[in-house]
Design a protein around this motif. Structure first.
Motif, PDB file in Angstrom:
ATOM      1  N   ALA A 111      42.384 -85.204 -78.561  1.00  0.00           N
ATOM      2  CA  ALA A 111      42.906 -84.950 -79.904  1.00  0.00           C
ATOM      3  C   ALA A 111      43.189 -83.473 -80.125  1.00  0.00           C
ATOM      4  O   ALA A 111      42.445 -82.605 -79.671  1.00  0.00           O
ATOM      5  N   GLU A 112      44.290 -83.192 -80.867  1.00  0.00           N
ATOM      6  CA  GLU A 112      44.578 -81.790 -81.204  1.00  0.00           C
ATOM      7  C   GLU A 112      43.888 -81.415 -82.520  1.00  0.00           C
ATOM      8  O   GLU A 112      43.687 -80.238 -82.805  1.00  0.00           O
ATOM      9  N   LYS A 113      43.540 -82.432 -83.321  1.00  0.00           N
ATOM     10  CA  LYS A 113      42.799 -82.198 -84.555  1.00  0.00           C
ATOM     11  C   LYS A 113      41.868 -83.382 -84.774  1.00  0.00           C
ATOM     12  O   LYS A 113      42.223 -84.524 -84.476  1.00  0.00           O
ATOM     13  N   VAL A 114      40.673 -83.091 -85.297  1.00  0.00           N
ATOM     14  CA  VAL A 114      39.699 -84.158 -85.565  1.00  0.00           C
ATOM     15  C   VAL A 114      39.195 -84.016 -87.002  1.00  0.00           C
ATOM     16  O   VAL A 114      38.886 -82.910 -87.456  1.00  0.00           O
ATOM     17  N   GLU A 115      39.106 -85.152 -87.697  1.00  0.00           N
ATOM     18  CA  GLU A 115      38.539 -85.180 -89.053  1.00  0.00           C
ATOM     19  C   GLU A 115      37.297 -86.074 -89.063  1.00  0.00           C
ATOM     20  O   GLU A 115      37.263 -87.093 -88.372  1.00  0.00           O
ATOM     21  N   ILE A 116      36.322 -85.672 -89.851  1.00  0.00           N
ATOM     22  CA  ILE A 116      35.161 -86.530 -90.106  1.00  0.00           C
ATOM     23  C   ILE A 116      35.081 -86.723 -91.629  1.00  0.00           C
ATOM     24  O   ILE A 116      35.021 -85.743 -92.372  1.00  0.00           O
ATOM     25  N   ILE A 117      35.113 -87.973 -92.061  1.00  0.00           N
ATOM     26  CA  ILE A 117      34.907 -88.284 -93.479  1.00  0.00           C
ATOM     27  C   ILE A 117      33.634 -89.118 -93.535  1.00  0.00           C
ATOM     28  O   ILE A 117      33.562 -90.206 -92.955  1.00  0.00           O
ATOM     29  N   THR A 118      32.600 -88.599 -94.202  1.00  0.00           N
ATOM     30  CA  THR A 118      31.287 -89.242 -94.087  1.00  0.00           C
ATOM     31  C   THR A 118      30.532 -89.236 -95.418  1.00  0.00           C
ATOM     32  O   THR A 118      30.616 -88.277 -96.185  1.00  0.00           O
ATOM     33  N   LYS A 119      29.839 -90.321 -95.663  1.00  0.00           N
ATOM     34  CA  LYS A 119      28.966 -90.408 -96.843  1.00  0.00           C
ATOM     35  C   LYS A 119      27.599 -90.906 -96.407  1.00  0.00           C
ATOM     36  O   LYS A 119      27.480 -91.942 -95.754  1.00  0.00           O
ATOM     37  N   SER A 120      26.567 -90.160 -96.768  1.00  0.00           N
ATOM     38  CA  SER A 120      25.203 -90.483 -96.369  1.00  0.00           C
ATOM     39  C   SER A 120      24.663 -91.686 -97.150  1.00  0.00           C
ATOM     40  O   SER A 120      25.109 -91.984 -98.259  1.00  0.00           O
ATOM     41  N   THR A 129      27.237 -96.478 -83.107  1.00  0.00           N
ATOM     42  CA  THR A 129      26.182 -97.482 -82.905  1.00  0.00           C
ATOM     43  C   THR A 129      24.822 -96.897 -83.242  1.00  0.00           C
ATOM     44  O   THR A 129      24.002 -97.530 -83.923  1.00  0.00           O
ATOM     45  N   ASP A 130      24.561 -95.673 -82.761  1.00  0.00           N
ATOM     46  CA  ASP A 130      23.284 -95.004 -83.051  1.00  0.00           C
ATOM     47  C   ASP A 130      23.068 -94.879 -84.557  1.00  0.00           C
ATOM     48  O   ASP A 130      21.975 -95.147 -85.071  1.00  0.00           O
ATOM     49  N   ALA A 131      24.125 -94.459 -85.260  1.00  0.00           N
ATOM     50  CA  ALA A 131      24.022 -94.274 -86.710  1.00  0.00           C
ATOM     51  C   ALA A 131      23.715 -95.593 -87.404  1.00  0.00           C
ATOM     52  O   ALA A 131      22.933 -95.646 -88.374  1.00  0.00           O
ATOM     53  N   THR A 132      24.300 -96.673 -86.897  1.00  0.00           N
ATOM     54  CA  THR A 132      24.083 -97.995 -87.489  1.00  0.00           C
ATOM     55  C   THR A 132      22.663 -98.488 -87.211  1.00  0.00           C
ATOM     56  O   THR A 132      21.971 -98.993 -88.104  1.00  0.00           O
ATOM     57  N   ILE A 176      35.380 -96.147 -87.295  1.00  0.00           N
ATOM     58  CA  ILE A 176      34.728 -96.256 -88.605  1.00  0.00           C
ATOM     59  C   ILE A 176      33.414 -97.031 -88.455  1.00  0.00           C
ATOM     60  O   ILE A 176      33.384 -98.102 -87.848  1.00  0.00           O
ATOM     61  N   ASP A 177      32.326 -96.447 -89.000  1.00  0.00           N
ATOM     62  CA  ASP A 177      31.054 -97.183 -88.973  1.00  0.00           C
ATOM     63  C   ASP A 177      30.488 -97.286 -90.377  1.00  0.00           C
ATOM     64  O   ASP A 177      30.949 -96.620 -91.303  1.00  0.00           O
ATOM     65  N   GLN A 178      29.468 -98.137 -90.522  1.00  0.00           N
ATOM     66  CA  GLN A 178      28.781 -98.325 -91.808  1.00  0.00           C
ATOM     67  C   GLN A 178      27.305 -97.958 -91.646  1.00  0.00           C
ATOM     68  O   GLN A 178      26.409 -98.614 -92.171  1.00  0.00           O
ATOM     69  N   GLY A 179      27.096 -96.888 -90.867  1.00  0.00           N
ATOM     70  CA  GLY A 179      25.732 -96.480 -90.544  1.00  0.00           C
ATOM     71  C   GLY A 179      25.155 -95.478 -91.530  1.00  0.00           C
ATOM     72  O   GLY A 179      25.486 -95.490 -92.716  1.00  0.00           O
ATOM     73  N   LEU A 180      24.299 -94.583 -91.033  1.00  0.00           N
ATOM     74  CA  LEU A 180      23.571 -93.626 -91.868  1.00  0.00           C
ATOM     75  C   LEU A 180      24.477 -92.705 -92.680  1.00  0.00           C
ATOM     76  O   LEU A 180      24.165 -92.356 -93.814  1.00  0.00           O
ATOM     77  N   THR A 230      30.563 -93.394 -91.661  1.00  0.00           N
ATOM     78  CA  THR A 230      31.372 -92.279 -91.157  1.00  0.00           C
ATOM     79  C   THR A 230      32.687 -92.789 -90.589  1.00  0.00           C
ATOM     80  O   THR A 230      32.715 -93.797 -89.870  1.00  0.00           O
ATOM     81  N   GLU A 231      33.764 -92.087 -90.901  1.00  0.00           N
ATOM     82  CA  GLU A 231      35.058 -92.361 -90.286  1.00  0.00           C
ATOM     83  C   GLU A 231      35.494 -91.117 -89.530  1.00  0.00           C
ATOM     84  O   GLU A 231      35.527 -90.020 -90.095  1.00  0.00           O
TER      85      GLU A 231
END
Length: 628
Positions: free
Chosen positions: A129-138, A37-40, A75-79, A167-168
């Protein structure tokens, strides 16, 4: 591709997160959705002020479950973030050392929202979570990044082929947390924490019925379509201006907050202040009974539309915790201990503001529609009386609108009551004696006697009324309260013109001896009083002071240890001018004398509601024998 270690001085932050926050592990979703939410909203701000040419559009946050793959996606569509920003905001988490961390927060960590305290919202993901991924595009024109971490300080950071801004976050759910792969569990958490987040949150789809096309037959089924299931209301009533809301909007929002509550609220109070602190909200007065154990955790506390807690103790004054509604403030320090919270200056100002707003609203309702206010009095009095007891500033304001109902259903403010009864109710010492009943049925005969003498009798029946009377007696000059059955009326409001007894002192002594011989029950203290000859021969009263102290102790307070364990004590007032009492004194046979005394005593006990069980059965049997 880059690899490295997350910069923490604690060798491994993740076991600490698990250890300290495991009892609260469900908050991970609140934290991750809040970050999204903050990023959005930050992107919205940048587009509004012209800092970027990027189109804001109508972004949503989406939550997806992949049960087979044991993954949860946020999944967000923020910054979005650049690779450099991932390195800065995700990898560089600085602590001053494990020892200080453990020592400082070992007691308060579980209930203080410690993750938020350190800006570690993202890391709450590792609780489940035992593993975390961040897939992000500025939003900037830079390549996307893909960050992976398996819960150790080691991470991998590499380019990604993501093309859409935002960011996802992908959580690979641990074996001990598979509950978070269940649709119902995630739905429950989103409803609890994110129900009013300011960005729409999508969780799956739902079927929507469309209008039937023109010319369709009645038996034809209406067409349907799958639409996004938006689980939140991004624009709740408290975020709007009061001028933009109608009464129905407030009632609708109440139903949204409490879908299982079928009774409508009596009225609402809209809070809106931005200086010297920022606070918005809506409080509702529900119908309240005299039960002090009413559920209190019904006011929800939010921080920028994110649910935090429904335990508002220390923020909302104690007497108002019986209300319902929402308070939203970014200025309440939520991540510290309760004792710190209660000592915090900003929180004290907020509590004071809320108290004033409630008092002003009640005053306005009283002035603008007194008839309606009187009709609602019994449903709201417990809050007002409690407030008058516990908050001096509220007492000052409430003294103008607090009502004192009579047994006949009339309502007076204290000032109005004082003016109405001052001539008749003032005793020989200039003290105003206010008579009251706590139970119209049980004290009926005493009430009728007082009314026949022209006295006004209040009906004060809430459980804290003894405490309130004590407060009024100490804050008002020359005022005392007396329950109508506390003594004979002539003793409750003593005037100069006292009755003269028909019995001599010797006869009184003789009468008292006979009465004490027959009445073996030590609960009764015999008192001979000269009263009107038409008054009852025997009257049972309960001393005001002792009874009130017992009542106060039962509801907390009173200051006298063991008072509630004391045996019942009553005064038996014997009217020396009564013909029946005269007959008792002059009856020659001991048996008849005893029968007259017992029958008279039982009639007095019956009037007081004290005759029960075997004694009541014997009384009825004896009464039938007398009238044969």
């Amino acid at each position: 591709m880059a690899t490295g270690k997350i910069n923490v001085s604690v060798e491994n932050i993740f076991p600490l997160i698990k250890k300290f926050l495991y009892s609260d592990h469900e908050i991970f979703l609140r934290e991750l959705v809040s970050n999204a939410t903050d990023a959005t909203l930050k992107l919205k701000h940048l587009t509004t002020i012209g800092e970027t040419k990027v189109e804001y559009g109508n972004p949503i946050i989406e939550i997806k479950i992949d049960k087979e793959g044991k993954k949860l996606h946020i999944i967000d569509q923020g910054l979005g973030m650049t690779e450099e920003e991932v390195q800065k905001y995700i990898n560089e988490v600085a602590f001053s050392g494990a020892e200080e961390f453990l020592d400082k927060y070992k007691d308060s960590a579980k209930d203080s929202g410690i993750i938020g305290h350190f800006g570690l919202g993202f890391y709450s993901a590792f609780m489940v979570a035992e593993k975390v991924e961040i897939i992000t595009k500025s939003y900037k024109d830079e390549p996307a990044a893909h960050w992976t971490c398996d819960g150790s300080p080691n991470f991998i950071l590499e380019p990604s082929d993501k093309t859409e801004r935002g960011t996802e976050i992908i959580l690979h759910i641990a074996e001990d947390s598979t509950e978070f792969l269940e649709k119902n569990r995630i739905s429950e958490l989103l409803s609890k924490y994110n129900k009013f987040m300011p960005v729409p949150i999508k969780f799956g789809t739902k079927t929507e019925t469309l209008p039937k096309p023109e010319g369709a037959k009645e038996e034809d089924k209406a067409p349907t379509q799958e639409v996004d299931n938006i689980i939140n209301n991004p624009n709740p009533a408290w975020t709007k201006m009061p001028a933009d809301l109608k009464d129905e909007d407030y009632k609708g929002f109440y139903r949204e907050l409490y879908p299982m509550q079928f009774e409508e609220p009596l009225f609402h109070i809209h809070l809106n202040v931005d200086y010297p602190f920022n606070l918005t909200g809506i409080l509702y007065f529900p119908k309240l009974t005299n039960d002090l154990n009413v559920q209190k955790d019904r006011i929800q506390l939010y921080q920028n539309q994110v649910f935090v807690t429904d335990n508002v103790e220390g923020i909302v004054p104690e007497f108002l915790t019986m209300l319902r509604g929402v308070i939203d403030s970014p200025d309440i320090p939520l991540n510290v201990s309760r004792s710190y919270l209660q000592a915090d200056g900003a929180v004290k100002k907020i509590a004071s503001y809320i108290t004033r707003k409630v008092a002003d609203k009640l005053s306005s309702l009283f002035k603008n529609n007194r008839e309606d206010f009187e009709a609602k009095w019994n449903d709201i009095k417990i809050v007002i009386e409690y407030g008058m007891l516990s908050e001096d500033k509220f007492f000052e304001k409430a003294d103008k609108f607090a009502l004192y109902p009579t047994v006949d259903g009339k309502f007076f403010t204290f000032e109005e009551l004082q003016e109405k009864i001052k001539d008749n109710h003032t005793d020989k010492d200039g003290k105003l004696v206010i008579l009251y009943a706590s139970n119209k049925e049980a004290q009926h005969s005493y009430i009728e006697t007082a009314k026949a003498r022209g006295f006004e009798v209040l009906l004060l029946d809430s459980p804290i009324v003894s405490h309130l009377m004590q407060k009024l007696e100490t804050s008002k000059e020359n005022v005392s309260f007396a329950r109508v059955d506390a003594d004979h009326l002539d003793n409750l409001i003593k005037k100069e013109d006292t009755q003269i007894s028909k019995l001599s002192e010797e006869e009184k002594e003789q009468l008292k001896t006979v009465l004490e011989e027959v009445i073996q029950n030590k609960s009764y203290t015999v008192q001979l009083e000269a009263m009107d000859s038409a008054a009852a021969p025997f009257i049972i009263t309960e001393p005001e002071f002792l009874r009130r102290m017992k009542e106060m102790q039962q509801t907390g307070g009173g200051g006298m240890f063991g008072m509630s364990n004391m045996p019942e004590m009553y005064n038996l007032i014997v009217n020396t001018n009564s013909d029946l009492v005269n007959e008792i004194l002059n009856t020659k046979t001991a048996k008849k004398k005893e029968r007259l005394i017992n029958q008279s005593l039982d009639l007095a006990r019956l009037s007081k509601g004290l005759l029960k069980g075997e004694e009541l059965t014997n009384f009825i049997k004896r009464s039938y024998e007398i009238i044969k």
